[in-house]
Scaffold this motif. Sequence first.
Motif, PDB file in Angstrom:
ATOM      1  N   ILE A 108       8.672   0.505   5.570  1.00  0.00           N
ATOM      2  CA  ILE A 108       9.318   0.806   4.293  1.00  0.00           C
ATOM      3  C   ILE A 108       8.775  -0.103   3.199  1.00  0.00           C
ATOM      4  N   GLY A 109       8.425  -1.349   3.557  1.00  0.00           N
ATOM      5  CA  GLY A 109       7.828  -2.252   2.579  1.00  0.00           C
ATOM      6  C   GLY A 109       6.490  -1.749   2.076  1.00  0.00           C
ATOM      7  N   ILE A 110       5.641  -1.297   2.990  1.00  0.00           N
ATOM      8  CA  ILE A 110       4.359  -0.723   2.566  1.00  0.00           C
ATOM      9  C   ILE A 110       4.598   0.464   1.638  1.00  0.00           C
ATOM     10  N   ALA A 111       5.504   1.336   2.037  1.00  0.00           N
ATOM     11  CA  ALA A 111       5.791   2.519   1.223  1.00  0.00           C
ATOM     12  C   ALA A 111       6.357   2.135  -0.138  1.00  0.00           C
ATOM     13  N   SER A 112       7.226   1.129  -0.168  1.00  0.00           N
ATOM     14  CA  SER A 112       7.826   0.708  -1.424  1.00  0.00           C
ATOM     15  C   SER A 112       6.775   0.168  -2.388  1.00  0.00           C
ATOM     16  N   GLY A 113       5.825  -0.614  -1.863  1.00  0.00           N
ATOM     17  CA  GLY A 113       4.751  -1.103  -2.714  1.00  0.00           C
ATOM     18  C   GLY A 113       3.917   0.031  -3.282  1.00  0.00           C
ATOM     19  N   MET A 114       3.622   1.027  -2.453  1.00  0.00           N
ATOM     20  CA  MET A 114       2.864   2.184  -2.925  1.00  0.00           C
ATOM     21  C   MET A 114       3.643   2.969  -3.971  1.00  0.00           C
ATOM     22  N   VAL A 115       4.949   3.138  -3.733  1.00  0.00           N
ATOM     23  CA  VAL A 115       5.786   3.888  -4.677  1.00  0.00           C
ATOM     24  C   VAL A 115       5.850   3.178  -6.025  1.00  0.00           C
ATOM     25  N   THR A 116       6.086   1.877  -6.009  1.00  0.00           N
ATOM     26  CA  THR A 116       6.242   1.129  -7.250  1.00  0.00           C
ATOM     27  C   THR A 116       5.009   1.247  -8.127  1.00  0.00           C
ATOM     28  N   THR A 117       3.840   1.076  -7.526  1.00  0.00           N
ATOM     29  CA  THR A 117       2.604   1.152  -8.308  1.00  0.00           C
ATOM     30  C   THR A 117       2.298   2.579  -8.750  1.00  0.00           C
ATOM     31  N   SER A 118       2.302   3.506  -7.803  1.00  0.00           N
ATOM     32  CA  SER A 118       1.874   4.870  -8.125  1.00  0.00           C
ATOM     33  C   SER A 118       2.848   5.569  -9.060  1.00  0.00           C
ATOM     34  N   ALA A 119       4.147   5.361  -8.867  1.00  0.00           N
ATOM     35  CA  ALA A 119       5.121   6.017  -9.737  1.00  0.00           C
ATOM     36  C   ALA A 119       5.080   5.450 -11.149  1.00  0.00           C
ATOM     37  N   THR A 120       4.887   4.135 -11.279  1.00  0.00           N
ATOM     38  CA  THR A 120       4.797   3.544 -12.616  1.00  0.00           C
ATOM     39  C   THR A 120       3.587   4.078 -13.361  1.00  0.00           C
ATOM     40  N   VAL A 121       2.449   4.145 -12.679  1.00  0.00           N
ATOM     41  CA  VAL A 121       1.248   4.722 -13.295  1.00  0.00           C
ATOM     42  C   VAL A 121       1.459   6.213 -13.565  1.00  0.00           C
ATOM     43  N   GLY A 122       2.120   6.908 -12.633  1.00  0.00           N
ATOM     44  CA  GLY A 122       2.358   8.338 -12.805  1.00  0.00           C
ATOM     45  C   GLY A 122       3.258   8.640 -13.993  1.00  0.00           C
ATOM     46  N   LEU A 123       4.268   7.831 -14.223  1.00  0.00           N
ATOM     47  CA  LEU A 123       5.139   8.047 -15.384  1.00  0.00           C
ATOM     48  C   LEU A 123       4.367   7.883 -16.684  1.00  0.00           C
ATOM     49  N   VAL A 124       3.466   6.909 -16.731  1.00  0.00           N
ATOM     50  CA  VAL A 124       2.625   6.738 -17.923  1.00  0.00           C
ATOM     51  C   VAL A 124       1.725   7.954 -18.115  1.00  0.00           C
ATOM     52  N   ALA A 125       1.144   8.450 -17.004  1.00  0.00           N
ATOM     53  CA  ALA A 125       0.194   9.558 -17.092  1.00  0.00           C
ATOM     54  C   ALA A 125       0.860  10.893 -17.403  1.00  0.00           C
ATOM     55  N   HIS A 341      -8.699   2.390 -16.483  1.00  0.00           N
ATOM     56  CA  HIS A 341      -9.510   2.150 -15.291  1.00  0.00           C
ATOM     57  C   HIS A 341      -8.935   1.096 -14.357  1.00  0.00           C
ATOM     58  N   ASN A 342      -8.026   0.236 -14.856  1.00  0.00           N
ATOM     59  CA  ASN A 342      -7.533  -0.850 -14.012  1.00  0.00           C
ATOM     60  C   ASN A 342      -6.019  -0.985 -14.018  1.00  0.00           C
ATOM     61  N   ARG A 343      -5.313   0.035 -14.524  1.00  0.00           N
ATOM     62  CA  ARG A 343      -3.864  -0.089 -14.666  1.00  0.00           C
ATOM     63  C   ARG A 343      -3.184  -0.309 -13.316  1.00  0.00           C
ATOM     64  N   GLY A 344      -3.565   0.492 -12.304  1.00  0.00           N
ATOM     65  CA  GLY A 344      -2.941   0.347 -11.002  1.00  0.00           C
ATOM     66  C   GLY A 344      -3.237  -1.003 -10.367  1.00  0.00           C
ATOM     67  N   GLY A 345      -4.503  -1.456 -10.461  1.00  0.00           N
ATOM     68  CA  GLY A 345      -4.875  -2.738  -9.888  1.00  0.00           C
ATOM     69  C   GLY A 345      -4.186  -3.900 -10.573  1.00  0.00           C
ATOM     70  N   LEU A 346      -4.102  -3.862 -11.907  1.00  0.00           N
ATOM     71  CA  LEU A 346      -3.462  -4.941 -12.646  1.00  0.00           C
ATOM     72  C   LEU A 346      -1.956  -4.975 -12.377  1.00  0.00           C
ATOM     73  N   LEU A 347      -1.346  -3.798 -12.292  1.00  0.00           N
ATOM     74  CA  LEU A 347       0.076  -3.730 -11.964  1.00  0.00           C
ATOM     75  C   LEU A 347       0.330  -4.274 -10.557  1.00  0.00           C
ATOM     76  N   SER A 348      -0.556  -3.968  -9.631  1.00  0.00           N
ATOM     77  CA  SER A 348      -0.412  -4.488  -8.275  1.00  0.00           C
ATOM     78  C   SER A 348      -0.523  -6.008  -8.248  1.00  0.00           C
ATOM     79  N   SER A 349      -1.430  -6.568  -9.040  1.00  0.00           N
ATOM     80  CA  SER A 349      -1.568  -8.023  -9.109  1.00  0.00           C
ATOM     81  C   SER A 349      -0.300  -8.659  -9.667  1.00  0.00           C
ATOM     82  N   PHE A 350       0.222  -8.084 -10.730  1.00  0.00           N
ATOM     83  CA  PHE A 350       1.462  -8.565 -11.343  1.00  0.00           C
ATOM     84  C   PHE A 350       2.607  -8.548 -10.334  1.00  0.00           C
ATOM     85  N   LEU A 351       2.758  -7.435  -9.622  1.00  0.00           N
ATOM     86  CA  LEU A 351       3.840  -7.317  -8.649  1.00  0.00           C
ATOM     87  C   LEU A 351       3.591  -8.187  -7.415  1.00  0.00           C
ATOM     88  N   SER A 352       2.321  -8.376  -7.048  1.00  0.00           N
ATOM     89  CA  SER A 352       2.015  -9.240  -5.901  1.00  0.00           C
ATOM     90  C   SER A 352       2.485 -10.664  -6.162  1.00  0.00           C
TER      91      SER A 352
END
Length: 406
Positions: A108-125, A341-352
Amino acid sequence: MVAARPVSWLPFRVIALSLAMGTMGATMASPLFPFYADLWGLAASSITIVFVSYMIGVMAAFLFLGRLTDRLGPVPVLRAALLLILAGLALSATAGGLGSLIAARFAIGIASGMVTTSATVGLVAFEPQGTVRRAPLIASMTTMAGFGLGPLVAGVAAQLAASPLVTPYLVVLAPTALVFGGLLAVRTAGRGENAGPGGARAVRLSLMPRLVLPDREALPGFLVASFAVFTAYGLFSLLASLAPTFLKDLLPWHGPAVSGVALAMVLFCSAGVQFPARRLEPKTGLRMALSLMGLGVILLGLSLGLHIAPLFFAADLSIGLGHGLAFMSGIAIVDRIAGDHNRGGLLSSFLSIGYLGTIAPILAVGFLSDAVGVSNAVIAFCAVSTLSTGLLLSTARLVPVHARAG
């Protein structure tokens, strides 16, 4: 070239619901920990290990999978994440021992990390055209609301159900499956395109762990925002992992609904403060957040030391408000400095960086609790947190003034 913004609100709403369900599944186990402790004879350190296994899964997703969204687009990653959450909920409902529960929480932790990043980017897109851009704010509010609903729904279900370690998971699993079905209907860009519906820029796929950082000019503000969220998540994790244990000695009411409400209160305050505070300049928001969290940990320590329940609720409120302001301001800063080009990666770094606050400090409190008792360990944690919030408050001046929220 900037991708055209869509017209329909439906994909945006489905992605928001996906984020809410993903975060609900992430936090719902907290009020159930006393049941597991009684059933399997677990010490406080074992409970924190279960909680941290979830956080390690989140960190693994951020470090190894955070850039998948930039390469594949948010919707395919979000679909995979919801499938993994469904599997994790099913495994949680059938867990027969500590090992299987740890495995379920890790998934669930892996899934939660994927959801947080992808959904945040998806809402922007997928935010429709013709509107003021509010996607980062919606992402932040939805994340906190989902985190709050998880322990509330699970706690009430466990209080009322004959099978308190099965029914709560089924209550969350069913609507998550429905949202996953809705997500299958969302049209996506072609494979290899960037996050937007008409995205264009491809990013080379790599699963090697790497933190994506902004340029030198934006780095100081990025780090201050990240470590403010580090503090916020550390406080949330303390309450999520050990609150059901120390609340038994502090409050006259008992049961999973009580601890679920206490944790949900933090997160609903976190979500609720963000809309009225949406126009705050991020530097101001971070300063307010750190001040409120500092006050909250002082009140929490006093409530445990003096056994005064109203002080605990005041601490809960203060920590919740600070948590929301920290997360909102941090997301706003990341959104302003990121490119397509780097929104998902930068968001992941911030959340990491933020999620690091949920691992080592909480493990330390858990093992210290075995030696000196939960209340004394939490009071020690509060003393250290008071010093760290003061230090961060003194460095908030590094956040650039020009980056405005929403």
